[in-house]
Scaffold this motif. Structure first.
Motif, PDB file in Angstrom:
ATOM      1  N   THR A 199       0.830  -1.205   0.000  1.00 63.31           N
ATOM      2  CA  THR A 199       0.000   0.000   0.000  1.00 63.31           C
ATOM      3  C   THR A 199       0.867   1.258   0.000  1.00 63.31           C
ATOM      4  N   GLU A 258     -12.380  -1.819   3.691  1.00 61.12           N
ATOM      5  CA  GLU A 258     -12.321  -1.501   5.117  1.00 61.12           C
ATOM      6  C   GLU A 258     -12.139  -0.020   5.361  1.00 61.12           C
ATOM      7  N   GLU A 259     -12.432   0.358   6.597  1.00 56.99           N
ATOM      8  CA  GLU A 259     -12.414   1.770   6.951  1.00 56.99           C
ATOM      9  C   GLU A 259     -11.093   2.464   6.607  1.00 56.99           C
ATOM     10  N   LEU A 260      -9.982   1.816   6.937  1.00 58.29           N
ATOM     11  CA  LEU A 260      -8.708   2.503   6.681  1.00 58.29           C
ATOM     12  C   LEU A 260      -8.443   2.639   5.184  1.00 58.29           C
ATOM     13  N   ARG A 263     -10.488   5.523   3.995  1.00 56.98           N
ATOM     14  CA  ARG A 263      -9.830   6.785   4.366  1.00 56.98           C
ATOM     15  C   ARG A 263      -8.649   7.080   3.452  1.00 56.98           C
ATOM     16  N   ARG A 264      -7.921   6.019   3.071  1.00 64.16           N
ATOM     17  CA  ARG A 264      -6.757   6.226   2.182  1.00 64.16           C
ATOM     18  C   ARG A 264      -7.204   6.707   0.806  1.00 64.16           C
ATOM     19  N   LYS A 267      -8.167  10.262   1.023  1.00 62.81           N
ATOM     20  CA  LYS A 267      -6.965  11.094   1.110  1.00 62.81           C
ATOM     21  C   LYS A 267      -6.396  11.365  -0.287  1.00 62.81           C
ATOM     22  N   GLU A 283     -17.715  -1.855   5.350  1.00 62.69           N
ATOM     23  CA  GLU A 283     -17.943  -1.062   6.559  1.00 62.69           C
ATOM     24  C   GLU A 283     -17.879   0.400   6.154  1.00 62.69           C
ATOM     25  N   ASN A 286     -19.714   4.957   9.404  1.00 60.64           N
ATOM     26  CA  ASN A 286     -19.281   6.062  10.272  1.00 60.64           C
ATOM     27  C   ASN A 286     -18.569   7.163   9.474  1.00 60.64           C
ATOM     28  N   PRO A 305     -19.905 -10.743   6.514  1.00 63.65           N
ATOM     29  CA  PRO A 305     -19.002 -11.696   7.172  1.00 63.65           C
ATOM     30  C   PRO A 305     -19.754 -12.956   7.621  1.00 63.65           C
ATOM     31  N   ALA A 331     -19.578  -6.595  16.735  1.00 63.76           N
ATOM     32  CA  ALA A 331     -18.922  -6.221  15.469  1.00 63.76           C
ATOM     33  C   ALA A 331     -19.642  -6.867  14.292  1.00 63.76           C
ATOM     34  N   TYR A 332     -20.086  -8.107  14.501  1.00 64.28           N
ATOM     35  CA  TYR A 332     -20.817  -8.811  13.443  1.00 64.28           C
ATOM     36  C   TYR A 332     -22.133  -8.075  13.147  1.00 64.28           C
ATOM     37  N   SER A 335     -21.617  -4.946  11.271  1.00 64.30           N
ATOM     38  CA  SER A 335     -21.390  -5.152   9.830  1.00 64.30           C
ATOM     39  C   SER A 335     -22.715  -5.279   9.099  1.00 64.30           C
TER      40      SER A 335
END
Lengths: 555, 458
Positions: A199, A258-260, A263-264, A267, A283, A286, A305, A331-332, A335
């Motif tokens: 990444t 996924e969230e990150l 976000r990437r 960006k 996900e 938020n 999942p 968490a499940y 999702s």
């Protein structure tokens, strides 16, 4: 003698074929009529709008009329829709059904992995997915059966696999292309062992490609407007593929589960300023506000999942294990609630079928609905919202006079457990499914689910690995790790055609060796935690395969 | 509770400053502490007043408004938040090991704020860590200085915005193993490493020149200038040459340390910190004269050939030779007790309390270029603070509370069993990695080092 017999037989065979050809319809596939009338059905023309006891007339691929007292054309095939529910055909925002992965690029001589050519590094934005698509591939039919009639096709590959396209799942004889180059597909995936490999490298490389495309575009424009004394811009197909993105004619369709990752992508978009579709989100509700502010279009994955927490045995669990388990359950559930939260936050989204099995699609939608997504919202995400996002709402997404004849016809309200899809009409072509067919029993599937360690003896030596089975409401699925026949570690293949009756187990999987797809068939008997069987590969013979189940971990 | 505070303050800030979102800042009054300022001596029975994330006042009998939380630290020790100049914690990727120079990549892209290791580090008094690219390349990626504001989901919220840019270099065995032996490209030897760096810098000079020429001529009348190819890698190297980026260089042997000093002097680069530096004691005067210091392990050595000649006296020798010295972790585990690591210099080298504490506070701050903001307890500095029950250099010391910008992120009395921010919906038990590589400089490069016999790879 034998030779003569063979020739004779061939002659007979050819005569047979010739007889079929001896008609005005060369293929024999032409349908009797393109006109249909579905009568007295419950029609949801768009989310929230329902007509009962109404008739739809279809002619030449278009919806010609909807109403209670429509005159049925004489050449129409009539479908009695008295107990049927009709919806606009579903639109898939991200599909790879029928899309083949291009062959791996050849590495040049004296190959330097730190500076690979673009195609070796998985950077081929100039490719069109249409060059790798085959509508007659079985998976297209599988998705049509679920109700999808239009799909945005995504190319296969790594970092920048190519351009997406929009197709309709109509007849195999048609081209079925609605639009080419609907977006530049990007992924957080890299080719092993070459730059960019992670990444980290991928994001830097993306920035650099984008900036260089901007500069090359400037140079090209300069050259076009004033040739005198301006050096000729070097052609570069990868960078030129970015021009429509730079000029905001098409978006970048970036896969970020996924969230990150989301976000990437945001960006990168903030830095470079391209139009953005984020696809296959699992996900991120938020981040709804950030996505709205970035004017990013959102495509959620139809995948959910596995409910692994439900399988956990907590009888002898410690308090700490129990509270950890509780968090997994939360968490499940979270999702499953993701789609509903996006809806509440006012984000218009569509769905992508990429990475989900077709038999899970409607089931997962029902799970999302039971976790907060409204039925209207779910239907909008399958019809009107993707039509708007893709800019095709003038001809798709709703059941209206003049729109393309794409319909889903079910035996019950589409999101009810009992609903079965009886017909799908795509591009005016009718596909009928036998709803009476019951699901194949999988016996005591629970005994099978979990991990198995296998050993197989082949002329190439002993190989071993893991097989994993899972069970979703009676549907067995599985995967196997095998040594990569092309070298370099192991690969995971999905199991197909799994059949299990509590004793006999069989399945197949495929591997590609030197560009050739080989199907490996496995069958044998399960006895408790032991499996004894054989594998067979056509033209290669049978070999033994034994497996032992790994005991389930309990708290 | 801590999390709730964070959420509330975050919400308030969103309301107040939609555009220029800021990280949470707290106010508090810590009373009757033994304050280890690091730069201004030890102050007995002293109060520290924090307002909006900054140390407002240090003195006796200070008062604050009733809304401000007051902490009675009688009998306890207050020290600046611990700073780790070399960590790979909370990073999704450590190495872009595919090329000998990857200056263009940026660790800021791969921060993982969900890593519960951040909370564990806070529980050990660490408030700032320098998240570094790994040591697989002669010139690795750009690193990031993070303030451990645990609780945020946004990676940008833990970036210390005031910190200058930094970059990772690596000498010796690691880059030669990955590229020379692993892929049969330069660098294969220590000479090759030097050549790679010199070539990179020379190319960057040419690149800079090309852009300078283009920029100066493009707006001239009848200009025929066309834009050069953009190269983020060379641009980053040019930024190093322009003094915009501090080099943190993985190194072990004295000869290679002195080599890079010479290379940097040749190219006019003076923002240079050496990290690991096992043989730093042999070139201590040179390190003191030409660099921003050395960041060392307290007592690791002999885990591979190039670190056989080492000593636990290294930090003390460097300190006594006026090298700005820090002790780093390079480990998700050591980062939780850097105060013990610093204390070892009192056993090996007899450093004073102040000297030992400086190794994990003001000195790493200097090496990261953030010493005007953090690293000591001074009025006007950011309120990154830790309260210990005993003197932090005592083996019995246990951190009690940790603050970043005056916001409490760890309190031993509110410490819960499960501090994860994000839980997998399918993993019943999170995987535990026992391999050292999982948290070291060579994280993620197994692919290129298959078949080697090394088991330790820092």
């Amino acid at each position: 003698m034998i030779k003569r017999l063979t020739i004779l037989m061939m002659g007979i065979c050819l005569m047979g074929i010739h007889l079929v050809h001896g008609q005005s319809d060369h293929t024999g596939h032409r349908r009797v009529t393109g006109t249909y009338a579905i009568t007295n059905a419950t029609i949801t023309t768009q989310p929230g709008k329902q007509l009962s006891g109404s008739t739809i007339i279809i002619k030449d691929g278009l919806i010609q009329a909807i109403g209670k007292n429509e005159t049925i054309p004489v050449d129409a095939k009539i479908i009695e829709g008295d107990s049927l529910f009709i919806y606009a055909g579903f639109i898939d925002m991200g599909s790879q059904a029928g899309v083949e992965k291009p062959e791996e690029a050849k590495k040049p001589e004296n190959f330097d992995p730190s500076n690979p050519p673009n195609d070796v590094a998985g950077i081929t934005p100039e490719r069109s997915v249409l060059d790798y698509w085959d509508i007659s591939d079985g998976s297209v039919g599988d998705w049509r059966k679920v109700g999808f009639t239009i799909a945005q096709l995504l190319p296969k590959g790594e970092m920048l696999p190519g351009n997406a396209a929009l197709v309709v799942y109509g007849a195999t004889e048609s081209t079925n292309v609605l639009d080419e180059s609907t977006g530049l597909y990007a992924q957080f995936e890299t080719v092993r062992g070459v730059y960019p490999g992670t990444t980290l490298g991928l994001m830097a490389k993306y920035r650099e490609l984008y900036k260089n495309a901007e500069l090359k575009d400037q140079h090209a424009q300069l050259f076009a407007s004033n040739t005198n004394g301006i050096s000729r811009p070097e052609k570069n197909k990868s960078l030129e593929a970015f021009y429509p993105v730079i000029n905001k004619q098409v978006p970048v369709i970036f896969e970020a589960k996924e969230e990150l990752e989301i976000r990437r992508v945001l960006k990168l978009q903030q830095e470079l300023g391209f139009e953005l579709v984020i696809t296959d989100l699992e996900e991120g509700s938020n981040l709804a506000q950030e996505l709205l502010e970035a004017n990013a279009q959102v495509v959620l994955s139809l995948d959910l999942p596995d409910d692994k927490a439900a399988e956990a045995d907590l009888k002898e669990a410690t308090e700490a294990a129990k509270s950890a388990h509780k968090r997994v359950v939360e968490a499940y559930n979270s999702s499953l609630a993701n789609a509903g939260k996006f809806e509440k936050a006012g984000v218009k989204f569509g769905f992508s079928s990429n990475h989900v099995k077709q038999e899970d699609a409607l089931k997962n939608l029902r799970l999302m609905i039971s976790h907060g997504l409204s039925e209207e919202g779910a239907l909008a995400a399958l019809t009107t919202h993707p039509a708007q996002i893709l800019g095709i709402d003038n001809f798709a997404g709703t059941i209206e006079k003049g729109k393309l004849a794409n319909l889903v016809i079910a035996t019950d309200s589409i999101f009810s457990e009992e609903a079965k899809i009886n017909y799908v009409m795509a591009d005016g072509y009718l596909f009928e499914y036998d709803v009476t067919k019951s699901k194949k029993g999988n016996g005591e599937a629970k005994n099978l689910t979990g991990k198995w360690n296998y050993t197989s003896e082949t002329p190439g030596g002993t190989s071993s690995g893991e097989i994993r089975f899972s069970d979703k409401s009676g549907n067995l699925s599985g995967e196997i790790d095998v040594d990569d026949p092309n070298g370099g570690g192991t690969i995971t293949r999905e199991l197909e055609n799994i059949s299990y009756n509590g004793k006999d187990l069989s399945f197949t999987f495929s591997i590609t060796v030197q560009g050739q797809k080989l199907t490996v068939s496995t069958k044998g008997k399960v006895d408790g935690a032991d499996f004894n069987g054989t594998i067979s590969i056509r033209d290669m013979g049978n070999f033994s395969l034994t497996a032992k189940k790994v005991p389930d971990l309990k708290f | 509770m801590r999390k709730l505070t964070y959420i509330i303050s975050a919400l308030l800030l969103i309301g107040a400053q939609q555009v220029d979102a800021q990280t949470p800042k707290g106010s508090l009054l810590i009373q009757h502490a033994t304050v280890l300022t690091v730069t201004q001596g030890t102050l007995e029975d002293t109060d520290v007043l924090v307002q909006d994330g900054l140390i407002k006042k240090i003195g006796k009998d200070l008062s604050a408004s009733s809304k401000v939380e007051t902490i009675d630290a009688s009998g306890k020790y207050l020290m600046p938040g611990i700073i780790d100049a070399h960590s790979h914690l909370a990073l999704d990727v450590v190495n872009e090991a595919t090329a000998p120079i990857t200056a263009e990549v940026s660790i800021a892209d791969v921060i993982n704020p969900f890593d519960v290791g951040i909370y564990r580090a806070l529980a050990g008094g660490t408030t700032i860590a320098h998240g570094l690219h790994g040591s697989a390349n002669a010139i690795g990626g750009q690193s990031i200085t993070m303030k451990y504001r645990y609780g945020t989901r946004n990676p940008d919220d833990i970036v210390m915005k005031e910190a200058p840019r930094t970059i990772k270099f690596a000498l010796g065995e690691n880059p030669t193993r990955v590229h020379g032996r692993g892929k049969n490209i330069q660098p294969r030897t220590r000479m090759g490493v030097e050549a790679v760096i010199r070539n990179g810098f020379n190319e960057a000079l040419q690149y800079k020149e090309n852009w300078k020429n283009y920029n100066s001529s493009k707006n001239q009348k009848n200009s025929n200038a066309v834009p050069p190819v953009y190269n983020l890698r060379l641009q980053t190297l040019a930024d190093i040459l322009d003094g915009k980026i501090i080099i943190h260089c993985h190194s072990y042997r004295a000869d290679e340390i002195y080599m890079l000093i010479n290379v940097c002097r040749d190219f006019g680069v003076d923002k240079l910190v050496f990290t690991h530096v096992n043989e730093g004691f042999k070139v201590a005067p040179e390190l003191a004269k030409y660099t921003m210091g050395a960041s060392v392990f307290s007592d690791w050595w002999a885990y591979k050939f190039e670190v056989y000649y080492s000593t636990a006296y290294n930090a003390a020798i460097l300190t006594e030779n006026d090298v700005v010295t820090s002790i780093n972790s390079d480990s998700d585990e050591l980062i939780r007790h850097l105060y013990h690591e610093a204390a070892k210099t009192q056993r090996y080298g007899g450093l004073t309390d102040e000297q030992a504490l400086a190794l994990i506070t003001i000195n790493p701050a200097k090496q990261l270029g953030i010493d005007e903001y953090v690293g000591s307890i001074e009025e006007g500095k950011q309120a990154d603070l830790v309260i210990f029950d005993e003197h932090p250099l005592s083996v019995y010391a246990v951190p009690q509370m940790t603050f970043v910008d005056g916001v409490k992120y760890f309190d031993i009395n509110e410490d819960e069993d499960d501090q994860r921010l994000k839980v997998s919906p399918t993993e019943m038990v999170e995987p535990v990695y026992l391999q050292a590589e999982e948290e070291s400089c060579m994280h993620g490069v197994e692919l290129f080092t298959e078949g080697t016999t090394f088991t330790h790879s820092h």
